[in-house]
Write an enzyme that holds these catalytic residues in place. Structure first.
Site, PDB file in Angstrom:
ATOM      1  N   TYR A   1      16.512  27.250 -23.661  1.00 15.56           N
ATOM      2  CA  TYR A   1      16.180  26.607 -22.225  1.00 15.56           C
ATOM      3  C   TYR A   1      16.176  27.620 -20.746  1.00 15.56           C
ATOM      4  O   TYR A   1      16.698  27.530 -19.793  1.00 15.56           O
ATOM      5  CB  TYR A   1      17.283  25.435 -21.818  1.00 15.56           C
ATOM      6  CG  TYR A   1      16.837  24.113 -22.097  1.00 15.56           C
ATOM      7  CD1 TYR A   1      15.595  23.594 -21.596  1.00 15.56           C
ATOM      8  CD2 TYR A   1      17.463  23.311 -23.034  1.00 15.56           C
ATOM      9  CE1 TYR A   1      15.151  22.153 -22.172  1.00 15.56           C
ATOM     10  CE2 TYR A   1      17.097  22.052 -23.446  1.00 15.56           C
ATOM     11  CZ  TYR A   1      15.835  21.398 -23.129  1.00 15.56           C
ATOM     12  OH  TYR A   1      15.649  20.460 -23.374  1.00 15.56           O
TER      13      TYR A   1
ATOM     14  N   PHE B   1      21.094  22.599 -12.613  1.00 17.92           N
ATOM     15  CA  PHE B   1      21.613  21.669 -13.662  1.00 17.92           C
ATOM     16  C   PHE B   1      21.915  22.133 -15.060  1.00 17.92           C
ATOM     17  O   PHE B   1      21.988  21.793 -15.922  1.00 17.92           O
ATOM     18  CB  PHE B   1      20.624  20.368 -13.758  1.00 17.92           C
ATOM     19  CG  PHE B   1      19.182  20.892 -14.093  1.00 17.92           C
ATOM     20  CD1 PHE B   1      18.729  21.161 -15.372  1.00 17.92           C
ATOM     21  CD2 PHE B   1      18.196  20.901 -12.969  1.00 17.92           C
ATOM     22  CE1 PHE B   1      17.177  21.486 -15.713  1.00 17.92           C
ATOM     23  CE2 PHE B   1      16.971  21.455 -13.116  1.00 17.92           C
ATOM     24  CZ  PHE B   1      16.522  21.503 -14.402  1.00 17.92           C
TER      25      PHE B   1
ATOM     26  N   ARG C   1      12.008   7.459 -23.330  1.00 13.00           N
ATOM     27  CA  ARG C   1      12.734   7.590 -22.341  1.00 13.00           C
ATOM     28  C   ARG C   1      13.092   6.128 -21.593  1.00 13.00           C
ATOM     29  O   ARG C   1      14.227   5.764 -21.674  1.00 13.00           O
ATOM     30  CB  ARG C   1      12.571   8.730 -21.352  1.00 13.00           C
ATOM     31  CG  ARG C   1      12.561  10.169 -22.250  1.00 13.00           C
ATOM     32  CD  ARG C   1      12.090  10.881 -21.241  1.00 13.00           C
ATOM     33  NE  ARG C   1      12.643  12.412 -21.721  1.00 13.00           N
ATOM     34  CZ  ARG C   1      12.078  13.308 -20.923  1.00 13.00           C
ATOM     35  NH1 ARG C   1      10.942  13.585 -20.446  1.00 13.00           N
ATOM     36  NH2 ARG C   1      12.587  14.765 -21.618  1.00 13.00           N
TER      37      ARG C   1
ATOM     38  N   ASN D   1      18.447  12.431 -21.922  1.00 11.81           N
ATOM     39  CA  ASN D   1      17.135  11.703 -21.667  1.00 11.81           C
ATOM     40  C   ASN D   1      16.317  11.755 -23.108  1.00 11.81           C
ATOM     41  O   ASN D   1      15.072  11.645 -23.211  1.00 11.81           O
ATOM     42  CB  ASN D   1      16.305  12.185 -20.733  1.00 11.81           C
ATOM     43  CG  ASN D   1      15.827  13.640 -20.790  1.00 11.81           C
ATOM     44  OD1 ASN D   1      16.221  14.201 -21.781  1.00 11.81           O
ATOM     45  ND2 ASN D   1      15.361  14.512 -19.860  1.00 11.81           N
TER      46      ASN D   1
ATOM     47  N   HIS E   1      12.939  15.978 -26.367  1.00 14.93           N
ATOM     48  CA  HIS E   1      12.226  17.008 -25.564  1.00 14.93           C
ATOM     49  C   HIS E   1      10.870  16.988 -26.303  1.00 14.93           C
ATOM     50  O   HIS E   1      10.729  16.898 -27.308  1.00 14.93           O
ATOM     51  CB  HIS E   1      13.084  18.330 -25.727  1.00 14.93           C
ATOM     52  CG  HIS E   1      12.243  19.462 -25.578  1.00 14.93           C
ATOM     53  ND1 HIS E   1      12.233  20.041 -24.203  1.00 14.93           N
ATOM     54  CD2 HIS E   1      11.366  20.265 -26.368  1.00 14.93           C
ATOM     55  CE1 HIS E   1      11.217  21.269 -24.418  1.00 14.93           C
ATOM     56  NE2 HIS E   1      10.822  21.290 -25.455  1.00 14.93           N
TER      57      HIS E   1
ATOM     58  N   GLU F   1       8.323  27.743 -28.818  1.00 16.59           N
ATOM     59  CA  GLU F   1       9.310  26.896 -29.302  1.00 16.59           C
ATOM     60  C   GLU F   1       9.319  26.540 -30.854  1.00 16.59           C
ATOM     61  O   GLU F   1      10.385  26.424 -31.510  1.00 16.59           O
ATOM     62  CB  GLU F   1       9.198  25.111 -28.340  1.00 16.59           C
ATOM     63  CG  GLU F   1       9.364  25.728 -26.818  1.00 16.59           C
ATOM     64  CD  GLU F   1       9.508  24.473 -26.044  1.00 16.59           C
ATOM     65  OE1 GLU F   1       9.904  24.409 -24.993  1.00 16.59           O
ATOM     66  OE2 GLU F   1       9.006  23.462 -26.695  1.00 16.59           O
TER      67      GLU F   1
END
Ligand code: DGI
Length: 141
Positions: free
Chosen positions: A51, A59, A104, A114, A117, A128
């Protein structure tokens, strides 16, 4: 329509709720194939690296704390328009704003926890996928 691959993560909250299979069913029903998968418990360093784009956001610490709070299920999904299709299945980042019937809306508690991803573009999908499955066989079929 191009066949794409995207990186999907079932986050610690959804793994803890025991809904991996229900989420996989949604991928399959939408025509997305699971072509690589593994369960991992991320280290703090790994979560921070994954991230990194959010490092300066307020956050960030909460996000990393959450992502290391338990094991996650990581998979590569393959299919037509896979990146956008997975984002549609996921719903909006904040589950309160997620459309009814999305993952979600049905399984997530909060914007922090949540459930899932999904990569948001071809470039991030490639990066990724390489992050979690470096040089590993991906079973296109
Ligand atoms: O691609 P998404 O997961 O939908 O969203 P993103 O890439 O913008 O953000 C990555 C994660 O960071 C998201 O799933 C939850 C967290 N996040 C994003 N925006 C906020 C947030 N967490 C909090 N607490 N507040 C936010 O505004």
């Amino acid at each position: 329509m191009a066949i794409e691959r995207t990186l999907s993560i079932i986050k610690p909250d959804a793994v803890a709720k025991n809904v991996i299979g229900q989420i996989y069913s949604r991928f399959e029903a939408a025509g997305l194939k699971i072509v690589a998968a593994k369960m991992v418990h991320l280290s703090r360093r790994e979560a921070e690296a994954f991230y990194a784009v959010h490092r300066e956001r307020p956050f960030f610490k909460d996000l990393v704390d959450f992502m290391v709070s338990g094991p996650v299920m990581v998979q590569v999904l393959e299919g037509e328009n896979a990146i956008a299709k997975n984002r549609e299945l996921m719903g909006a980042t904040d589950p309160k704003k997620a459309a009814p019937g999305t993952i979600r809306a049905d399984f997530a508690e909060s914007i922090d926890a949540n459930a899932v991803h999904g990569s948001d573009a071809p470039e991030t999908a490639a990066a990724e996928i390489a992050f979690f499955f470096p040089g590993m066989a991906i079973y296109s079929r």
